[in-house]
Design a protein around this motif. Structure first.
Motif, PDB file in Angstrom:
ATOM      1  N   VAL B   4       0.850  -1.179   0.000  1.00  0.00           N
ATOM      2  CA  VAL B   4       0.000   0.000   0.000  1.00  0.00           C
ATOM      3  C   VAL B   4       0.896   1.244   0.000  1.00  0.00           C
ATOM      4  O   VAL B   4       1.797   1.347   0.845  1.00  0.00           O
ATOM      5  N   GLN B   6       1.238   5.344   0.248  1.00  0.00           N
ATOM      6  CA  GLN B   6       0.592   6.586   0.629  1.00  0.00           C
ATOM      7  C   GLN B   6       1.520   7.759   0.306  1.00  0.00           C
ATOM      8  O   GLN B   6       2.722   7.697   0.567  1.00  0.00           O
ATOM      9  N   CYS B  23      -3.801   7.453  -1.534  1.00  0.00           N
ATOM     10  CA  CYS B  23      -3.503   6.071  -1.187  1.00  0.00           C
ATOM     11  C   CYS B  23      -3.701   5.181  -2.412  1.00  0.00           C
ATOM     12  O   CYS B  23      -4.777   5.193  -3.031  1.00  0.00           O
ATOM     13  N   TRP B  34      -9.577   4.346   5.728  1.00  0.00           N
ATOM     14  CA  TRP B  34      -8.688   5.370   6.282  1.00  0.00           C
ATOM     15  C   TRP B  34      -8.833   5.399   7.800  1.00  0.00           C
ATOM     16  O   TRP B  34      -9.950   5.286   8.333  1.00  0.00           O
ATOM     17  N   CYS B  91      -3.794   4.425   5.632  1.00  0.00           N
ATOM     18  CA  CYS B  91      -4.676   3.836   4.640  1.00  0.00           C
ATOM     19  C   CYS B  91      -4.531   2.320   4.741  1.00  0.00           C
ATOM     20  O   CYS B  91      -3.418   1.799   4.903  1.00  0.00           O
ATOM     21  N   SER B  93      -5.734  -1.392   2.883  1.00  0.00           N
ATOM     22  CA  SER B  93      -6.241  -1.995   1.645  1.00  0.00           C
ATOM     23  C   SER B  93      -6.674  -3.432   1.940  1.00  0.00           C
ATOM     24  O   SER B  93      -5.987  -4.160   2.664  1.00  0.00           O
ATOM     25  N   GLY B 105      -0.572   0.999   4.853  1.00  0.00           N
ATOM     26  CA  GLY B 105       0.534   1.763   4.302  1.00  0.00           C
ATOM     27  C   GLY B 105       1.359   2.384   5.417  1.00  0.00           C
ATOM     28  O   GLY B 105       1.064   2.217   6.602  1.00  0.00           O
TER      29      GLY B 105
END
Lengths: 114, 113
Positions: B4, B6, B23, B34, B91, B93, B105
């Protein structure tokens, strides 16, 4: 409201000591359970997860956790810690009824003395 | 497989300004969430986007907003910045399925002065 509590904010152990970090959550429905670790200066990494099945789950680096549904608990254990385990540990829960969002505990800062 | 990402990693803004954080999730992941991390409040959920739609929202004021693009990349916007918005914004994922894990991230460190 959904909440997650971690019993200790700071833990100091000597190398080779055993570790147990407590985690309880507030809700009796279906949950997904996680432990994340944040090493100094690094991003959150997943240690282990529980979705269903065997309540004793094994993760990376020798960590394991046990889900006890009757106690709403998901305690993290490691039989023998190393200096490199120094980090902050977060218990996190997804309360499935409320969607795909992680509710985190306050975190436990573990310091392992060499 | 790339993780991830950012951007930016660090930001300094003045009170009253607005800021946009970006992101890029792991390839194939459709859900982006988030979180705000502060020493006092810990990690708190802001919102989740799945297939370009906000699917879940935390308890933050309307100054915090986000969006997701067709390639799953997401942006978060904070308007009329306050000193209390200083935080690490993370962030996460995931595939977005019921049984999926989130990958985080490195975060964007926002300082409001």
């Amino acid at each position: 409201a959904q909440s997650v509590s971690q019993h200790n904010h700071h833990v100091i152990l000597s190398e080779a000591a055993s570790l147990e970090l407590g985690c309880n959550y507030s809700y009796g429905g279906t949950v997904n359970l996680f432990w994340y670790v944040q090493y100094p200066g690094q991003h959150l990494q997943l240690l282990l997860k529980y979705f269903s099945g065997d309540p004793l789950v094994k993760g990376i680096k020798g960590f394991e956790a046990e889900f006890i549904k009757s106690k709403f608990s998901f305690n993290l254990r490691k039989p023998s810690v190393q200096w490199s385990d120094t980090a902050e540990y977060f218990c996190a829960v997804i309360f499935l009824e409320y969607g795909n969002k992680l509710v985190f505990g306050a975190g436990t800062i573990l310091r392992v003395k060499s | 497989k790339a993780g991830v990402t950012q951007t930016p990693r660090y930001l300094i803004k003045t009170r009253g300004q607005q800021v946009t954080l970006s992101c890029s999730p792991i390839s194939g992941h459709r859900s982006v969430s988030w979180y705000q991390q502060t020493p006092g409040q810990g990690l708190q959920f802001l919102f989740e986007y799945f297939s370009e739609t906000q699917r879940n929202k935390g308890n933050f004021p309307g100054r915090f907003s986000g969006r997701q693009f067709s390639n799953s990349r997401s942006e978060m916007n904070v308007s009329t910045l306050e000193l209390g918005d200083s935080a690490l914004y993370l962030c996460a994922s995931s595939s977005g399925d019921t049984v999926s894990e989130a990958f985080f991230g490195q975060g964007t460190r926002l300082t409001v002065v």
